[in-house]
Design an enzyme around this catalytic site. Structure first.
Site, mmCIF file in Angstrom:
data_model
loop_
_atom_site.group_PDB
_atom_site.id
_atom_site.type_symbol
_atom_site.label_atom_id
_atom_site.label_comp_id
_atom_site.label_asym_id
_atom_site.label_seq_id
_atom_site.Cartn_x
_atom_site.Cartn_y
_atom_site.Cartn_z
ATOM 1 N N HIS A 221 48.343 34.619 44.143
ATOM 2 C CA HIS A 221 47.617 33.937 43.042
ATOM 3 C C HIS A 221 47.706 34.557 41.658
ATOM 4 O O HIS A 221 47.099 34.294 40.570
ATOM 5 C CB HIS A 221 46.129 33.724 43.354
ATOM 6 C CG HIS A 221 45.335 32.545 42.439
ATOM 7 N ND1 HIS A 221 44.276 32.846 41.834
ATOM 8 C CD2 HIS A 221 45.565 31.398 42.433
ATOM 9 C CE1 HIS A 221 43.856 31.747 41.282
ATOM 10 N NE2 HIS A 221 44.564 30.835 41.623
ATOM 11 N N LYS A 223 49.143 36.170 38.056
ATOM 12 C CA LYS A 223 49.932 35.438 37.048
ATOM 13 C C LYS A 223 49.944 36.728 35.834
ATOM 14 O O LYS A 223 49.239 37.323 35.246
ATOM 15 C CB LYS A 223 49.153 34.146 36.124
ATOM 16 C CG LYS A 223 48.817 33.146 37.129
ATOM 17 C CD LYS A 223 47.464 33.081 37.424
ATOM 18 C CE LYS A 223 47.305 31.878 38.006
ATOM 19 N NZ LYS A 223 45.887 31.887 38.815
ATOM 20 N N ASP A 228 60.195 43.892 28.327
ATOM 21 C CA ASP A 228 60.652 45.297 28.016
ATOM 22 C C ASP A 228 59.907 46.470 28.088
ATOM 23 O O ASP A 228 60.191 47.330 27.690
ATOM 24 C CB ASP A 228 61.336 45.150 26.388
ATOM 25 C CG ASP A 228 62.455 44.434 26.216
ATOM 26 O OD1 ASP A 228 63.109 44.128 27.205
ATOM 27 O OD2 ASP A 228 62.751 44.201 24.965
ATOM 28 N N HIS A 399 38.899 26.457 33.549
ATOM 29 C CA HIS A 399 39.625 27.228 34.479
ATOM 30 C C HIS A 399 39.477 28.740 34.316
ATOM 31 O O HIS A 399 40.133 29.538 34.909
ATOM 32 C CB HIS A 399 41.327 26.924 34.186
ATOM 33 C CG HIS A 399 41.951 27.431 35.714
ATOM 34 N ND1 HIS A 399 42.839 28.249 35.384
ATOM 35 C CD2 HIS A 399 41.997 26.923 36.912
ATOM 36 C CE1 HIS A 399 43.613 28.584 36.640
ATOM 37 N NE2 HIS A 399 42.997 27.615 37.512
ATOM 38 N N LYS A 401 38.606 32.578 34.277
ATOM 39 C CA LYS A 401 37.837 33.439 35.357
ATOM 40 C C LYS A 401 37.388 34.845 34.614
ATOM 41 O O LYS A 401 38.284 35.740 34.327
ATOM 42 C CB LYS A 401 38.817 33.741 36.185
ATOM 43 C CG LYS A 401 39.459 32.547 37.021
ATOM 44 C CD LYS A 401 40.861 32.676 36.945
ATOM 45 C CE LYS A 401 41.717 31.190 37.298
ATOM 46 N NZ LYS A 401 41.155 30.429 38.219
ATOM 47 N N ASP A 406 26.411 42.947 29.176
ATOM 48 C CA ASP A 406 25.776 43.912 28.187
ATOM 49 C C ASP A 406 26.484 44.391 26.869
ATOM 50 O O ASP A 406 26.329 45.510 26.551
ATOM 51 C CB ASP A 406 25.417 45.186 28.974
ATOM 52 C CG ASP A 406 24.295 44.616 29.981
ATOM 53 O OD1 ASP A 406 23.549 43.579 29.801
ATOM 54 O OD2 ASP A 406 23.852 45.706 30.774
#
Length: 481
Positions: A221, A223, A228, A399, A401, A406
């Site tokens: 999952h 990404k 370089d 979507h 996440k 604090d």
């Protein structure tokens, strides 16, 4: 005669069910909650339930997918571990003292080195993120390493592929790793020209081999992108037109993604090389110093990049989340498309809310997975009763996440607040220890609140009988979602 035949078949099925249930209990190595869910599947779907368990419920072989480090990172990692054990590890002023134990936990248990002096930019809009990524790819001189869970054969996917073909023609080394299940709709010819030009695109966990090995439930999952060895990206955006808000059913796509410069890019590079080599054992990446050039960043952001998955010790990102929650004193802001927390996460968050910490959770107003959304609603309602504020994002599909606590620590990555991310998926999150960045994340949350409605007891109780029934039934299966 027919009745006797049916009685015999039923008895055989019952015996098989008992044997298979015993197999699950003795050899399954599941926690009690997950085990009971699977036993319920076996009870309602005799025999078939066991084949579903073999396909979707087995644990990964940790030895086969062992998590090794590369020479470039290994030396720094061991030095940091020794320094931390002797209380000599330099911790910047931006890192609050109470988070020292979090750094040590991730360093010790996940081999997550503490990277300092990084530049980190955050993107919440797909158009802006991909414009920046394409600009960096266009400027690549040596190599381009990309890894995505979903790649669509649509306008954005084709635009990215064509750009990679152009760079491959220029002599830039191009490697593209995608998940076999998430990108299952890609045709065989989609990457053929890239291969002809010297680039490579490979599938992680191809569907056919996953079915043959009974591992369909394991998905990469993650990404990320590394250009370089100097610029890196990671976060929630996949590659497809819907991530630009061009899916009418989902509307505007609200996600969170990071662009990095500094030693943190080396950590992303290591993650890609390890994943590529695991997915392509006959064609791995040999260690090369050119993949890890001296960083040219003058940033001031300390962070750790944390990997988790069924190949690791277990729950590294989840443990980081729980530790952050336990250290919270003022507020906890969470954004996740799915909220199906593990018992430990849920208990820690409930205690925080009951202790008058300002807990706010934001979820989408619509499902992209119909079975998951009713369960999400059930869990956020439980948090609401504990004193948390629940926000339903209305401006398209959420979507993102992310978590911020604090004004001290933030986490952005691929891991949802659900049991799949905690136990089955290969995930990647960045834990960022920087006040200014945390304040930026808090401001983003507040901005999203303006496009959200707050869930109340009245609106929750006003649900239809059908909605209530779905939540009750699907929550029983939450360990399997």
């Amino acid at each position: 005669m027919d009745w006797q035949w049916w009685n015999t078949v039923s008895n055989i099925a019952l015996i098989i069910n008992i044997i298979l249930a015993a197999f699950m209990v003795i050899f399954g190595k599941k926690d009690a909650t997950s085990l009971w869910a699977w036993l319920m599947v076996l009870f309602f779907l005799p025999v078939l339930g066991f084949f579903l368990y073999l396909l979707l419920g087995r644990s990964a072989g940790k030895k086969e997918w062992s998590n090794n480090t590369l020479p470039s990172i290994g030396g720094m990692l061991e030095c940091q571990k020794e320094s931390f054990a002797d209380n000599r590890l330099f911790l910047p002023d931006s890192l609050p003292g109470q988070l020292r134990s979090l750094v040590g936990m991730l360093l010790k248990n996940d081999d997550s080195a503490l990277s300092q002096e990084n530049k980190v930019s955050v993107y919440t809009d797909g158009q802006e993120k991909f414009e920046a990524l394409f600009d960096d790819i266009q400027a690549a001189k040596q190599h381009i390493h990309l890894q995505y869970y979903i790649v669509r054969e649509d306008r954005l996917g084709s635009q990215l592929r064509d750009l990679l073909i152009q760079k491959a023609k220029e002599g830039v080394k191009v490697l593209f790793l995608y998940d076999g299940f998430g990108s299952r709709k890609i045709g065989r010819k989609f990457f053929s020209e890239l291969h002809r030009q010297g680039g490579e695109a490979k599938s992680s966990f191809p569907i056919v081999s996953s079915l043959l090995k009974l591992r369909l439930n394991f998905r990469n999952h993650r990404k990320l992108a590394v250009i370089d060895g100097r610029v890196g990206y990671m976060g929630g955006f996949n590659v497809g037109d819907e991530y630009l808000g061009q899916n009418e059913a989902l509307g505007y796509w609200r996600d969170t993604h990071l662009r990095m410069e500094g030693i943190s890019v080396h950590l992303l590079q290591e993650r890609f090389i390890l994943d590529w080599t695991k997915a392509n054992r006959d064609n791995g990446i040999n260690f090369d110093d050119s993949y890890f050039p001296d960083p040219a960043s003058d940033g001031d952001v300390p962070l750790q990049i944390v990997s988790s998955g069924p190949d690791a010790r277990g729950g590294e990102i989840l443990h980081g989340f729980i530790k952050i929650i336990q250290e919270a004193e003022d507020y906890i802001y969470i954004q996740s498309p799915y909220f199906i927390p593990t018992p430990g996460f849920l208990a820690s968050l409930r205690v925080a809310a009951l202790s008058d910490v300002d807990v706010r959770i934001m979820i989408p107003n619509k499902p992209d997975h119909p079975f998951v959304y009713p369960v999400t609603f059930s869990f956020v309602a439980e948090m609401m009763r504990a004193g948390a504020k629940i926000y339903i994002y209305e401006h398209g599909f959420l979507h993102a996440k992310s978590m911020v606590v604090d004004d001290k620590v933030s986490s952005v990555g691929t891991s949802n607040v659900d049991m799949r991310s905690a136990e089955l998926n290969f995930e990647l999150n960045t834990f960022i220890y920087h006040r200014r960045f945390a304040q930026e994340m808090k401001e983003i949350f507040h901005k999203d609140m303006a496009s959200s409605t707050q869930l109340t007891e009245e609106t929750y109780n006003d649900r239809s009988f059908y909605q209530k029934a779905k939540e009750s039934v699907f929550r029983l299966l939450s360990p399997l979602l």
